[in-house]
Scaffold this motif. Structure first.
Motif, PDB file in Angstrom:
ATOM      1  N   ASN A  71      49.353  41.180  52.921  1.00  0.00           N
ATOM      2  CA  ASN A  71      49.067  39.830  53.424  1.00  0.00           C
ATOM      3  C   ASN A  71      48.758  39.872  54.918  1.00  0.00           C
ATOM      4  O   ASN A  71      47.778  39.263  55.378  1.00  0.00           O
ATOM      5  CB  ASN A  71      50.258  38.888  53.195  1.00  0.00           C
ATOM      6  CG  ASN A  71      50.560  38.649  51.738  1.00  0.00           C
ATOM      7  OD1 ASN A  71      49.784  39.009  50.852  1.00  0.00           O
ATOM      8  ND2 ASN A  71      51.702  38.049  51.477  1.00  0.00           N
ATOM      9  N   GLN A 119      39.995  45.144  52.333  1.00  0.00           N
ATOM     10  CA  GLN A 119      40.682  44.068  53.054  1.00  0.00           C
ATOM     11  C   GLN A 119      39.690  43.305  53.920  1.00  0.00           C
ATOM     12  O   GLN A 119      39.726  42.068  53.986  1.00  0.00           O
ATOM     13  CB  GLN A 119      41.806  44.649  53.918  1.00  0.00           C
ATOM     14  CG  GLN A 119      42.939  45.244  53.129  1.00  0.00           C
ATOM     15  CD  GLN A 119      43.917  46.018  53.988  1.00  0.00           C
ATOM     16  OE1 GLN A 119      43.778  46.132  55.202  1.00  0.00           O
ATOM     17  NE2 GLN A 119      44.933  46.588  53.341  1.00  0.00           N
ATOM     18  N   GLU A 135      53.830  43.249  49.082  1.00  0.00           N
ATOM     19  CA  GLU A 135      52.898  42.153  49.312  1.00  0.00           C
ATOM     20  C   GLU A 135      52.760  41.796  50.786  1.00  0.00           C
ATOM     21  O   GLU A 135      51.643  41.619  51.290  1.00  0.00           O
ATOM     22  CB  GLU A 135      53.334  40.910  48.530  1.00  0.00           C
ATOM     23  CG  GLU A 135      52.464  39.700  48.810  1.00  0.00           C
ATOM     24  CD  GLU A 135      52.943  38.415  48.166  1.00  0.00           C
ATOM     25  OE1 GLU A 135      52.191  37.431  48.254  1.00  0.00           O
ATOM     26  OE2 GLU A 135      54.059  38.378  47.602  1.00  0.00           O
ATOM     27  N   GLU A 186      45.380  33.820  46.566  1.00  0.00           N
ATOM     28  CA  GLU A 186      45.945  35.012  45.947  1.00  0.00           C
ATOM     29  C   GLU A 186      44.798  36.018  45.889  1.00  0.00           C
ATOM     30  O   GLU A 186      43.864  35.858  45.106  1.00  0.00           O
ATOM     31  CB  GLU A 186      46.464  34.712  44.544  1.00  0.00           C
ATOM     32  CG  GLU A 186      47.614  33.717  44.491  1.00  0.00           C
ATOM     33  CD  GLU A 186      48.969  34.317  44.804  1.00  0.00           C
ATOM     34  OE1 GLU A 186      49.039  35.511  45.191  1.00  0.00           O
ATOM     35  OE2 GLU A 186      49.969  33.596  44.656  1.00  0.00           O
ATOM     36  N   CYS A 187      44.829  37.028  46.741  1.00  0.00           N
ATOM     37  CA  CYS A 187      43.698  37.944  46.903  1.00  0.00           C
ATOM     38  C   CYS A 187      43.538  38.932  45.757  1.00  0.00           C
ATOM     39  O   CYS A 187      42.463  39.506  45.577  1.00  0.00           O
ATOM     40  CB  CYS A 187      43.829  38.707  48.218  1.00  0.00           C
ATOM     41  SG  CYS A 187      43.789  37.620  49.653  1.00  0.00           S
ATOM     42  N   LEU A 207      43.182  46.835  47.200  1.00  0.00           N
ATOM     43  CA  LEU A 207      43.788  45.998  48.245  1.00  0.00           C
ATOM     44  C   LEU A 207      44.373  46.814  49.393  1.00  0.00           C
ATOM     45  O   LEU A 207      44.541  46.299  50.493  1.00  0.00           O
ATOM     46  CB  LEU A 207      44.861  45.093  47.641  1.00  0.00           C
ATOM     47  CG  LEU A 207      44.331  43.957  46.771  1.00  0.00           C
ATOM     48  CD1 LEU A 207      45.436  43.373  45.894  1.00  0.00           C
ATOM     49  CD2 LEU A 207      43.692  42.874  47.633  1.00  0.00           C
ATOM     50  N   THR A 244      45.507  47.011  43.080  1.00  0.00           N
ATOM     51  CA  THR A 244      46.423  47.410  44.148  1.00  0.00           C
ATOM     52  C   THR A 244      45.783  48.504  45.004  1.00  0.00           C
ATOM     53  O   THR A 244      45.869  48.458  46.235  1.00  0.00           O
ATOM     54  CB  THR A 244      47.769  47.884  43.577  1.00  0.00           C
ATOM     55  OG1 THR A 244      48.363  46.813  42.849  1.00  0.00           O
ATOM     56  CG2 THR A 244      48.715  48.321  44.678  1.00  0.00           C
ATOM     57  N   CYS A 262      51.180  38.739  41.126  1.00  0.00           N
ATOM     58  CA  CYS A 262      51.790  39.812  40.354  1.00  0.00           C
ATOM     59  C   CYS A 262      52.205  39.257  38.992  1.00  0.00           C
ATOM     60  O   CYS A 262      52.877  38.230  38.921  1.00  0.00           O
ATOM     61  CB  CYS A 262      53.010  40.369  41.083  1.00  0.00           C
ATOM     62  SG  CYS A 262      53.635  41.894  40.354  1.00  0.00           S
ATOM     63  N   LEU A 299      49.029  42.639  42.274  1.00  0.00           N
ATOM     64  CA  LEU A 299      49.742  43.898  42.513  1.00  0.00           C
ATOM     65  C   LEU A 299      50.201  44.534  41.208  1.00  0.00           C
ATOM     66  O   LEU A 299      50.585  45.706  41.195  1.00  0.00           O
ATOM     67  CB  LEU A 299      50.933  43.672  43.443  1.00  0.00           C
ATOM     68  CG  LEU A 299      50.578  43.271  44.874  1.00  0.00           C
ATOM     69  CD1 LEU A 299      51.838  43.097  45.707  1.00  0.00           C
ATOM     70  CD2 LEU A 299      49.652  44.286  45.500  1.00  0.00           C
ATOM     71  N   GLN A 315      49.388  37.808  47.551  1.00  0.00           N
ATOM     72  CA  GLN A 315      49.002  38.675  46.441  1.00  0.00           C
ATOM     73  C   GLN A 315      49.772  38.202  45.214  1.00  0.00           C
ATOM     74  O   GLN A 315      50.936  37.830  45.319  1.00  0.00           O
ATOM     75  CB  GLN A 315      49.342  40.145  46.730  1.00  0.00           C
ATOM     76  CG  GLN A 315      48.879  40.665  48.062  1.00  0.00           C
ATOM     77  CD  GLN A 315      47.416  40.431  48.351  1.00  0.00           C
ATOM     78  OE1 GLN A 315      46.559  40.703  47.528  1.00  0.00           O
ATOM     79  NE2 GLN A 315      47.115  39.914  49.533  1.00  0.00           N
TER      80      GLN A 315
END
Length: 188
Positions: free
Chosen positions: A18, A167, A14, A148-149, A161, A158, A84, A152, A82
């Motif tokens: 980030n 991004q 993560e 929280e983008c 990202l 994932t 999860c 994961l 991120q």
């Protein structure tokens, strides 16, 4: 960084995502003429020298980040993370959480609407208040949102990202949401 946060099933950390998204967000905001300060620019934590154990370093790092944020007049915190949910690989999407300082909720709702339009096109999410367990969000004295983008725990998300173009898309959407909020509120 000693605590990288969540990790995807295939080992994506993560904290790396980030930082990549945050750097892109900073660049977009600077391009738009917005002053920006990062609480970290690399992998190093900002703990005090007297912190020795991992726990002491983590607590010191968080306290130093809060002090940095609280020292900035008229600050607005946009914290990038991120999500999860192990065992739920189909859960996806970006979601915004907000602290209790006004007008965090309005900023979060505007940001969530922008994210829903641009990246959560198959299922909208709602902005939510943050729980008491997130030290950074509960101890800052300025309006703060945590974005929280993505998840994961979702292999598809994932993979997205990790792509520099995605991004940048997330960063641009967050910057657009922030600027749209500022325009609607009449702030600079």
């Amino acid at each position: 960084m000693q605590d990288g946060g969540a990790v995807s099933p295939d080992g994506v950390v993560e904290s790396d995502l980030n930082l990549a998204i945050t750097r892109r967000l900073r660049d977009v905001l600077l391009f738009l003429g917005r002053d920006t300060v990062l609480t970290r620019t690399g992998e190093d934590a900002i703990y005090s020298p007297e912190a020795v154990t991992l726990r002491e370093k983590k607590v010191s790092d968080l306290k130093n980040r809060v002090a940095l944020i609280n020292s900035k007049p008229e600050a607005v915190l946009i914290s990038i993370h991120q999500n999860c949910l192990p065992g739920y690989p189909n859960v996806r999407g970006a979601q915004v959480f907000y602290n209790a300082v006004l007008p965090s909720r309005q900023l979060a709702e505007a940001m969530q609407q922008t994210l829903n339009t641009a990246v959560n096109t198959d299922r909208a999410k709602a902005a939510m208040p943050i729980g008491d367990g997130v030290y950074l969000m509960t101890h800052t004295t300025c309006p703060a949102i945590l974005v929280e983008c993505g998840f994961l725990s979702s292999p598809q998300e994932t993979a997205l990202l990790q792509q520099p173009s995605y991004q940048m898309k997330i960063a641009a959407v967050i910057a657009a949401g922030y600027c749209q909020y500022c325009t609607s509120e009449g702030t600079t």
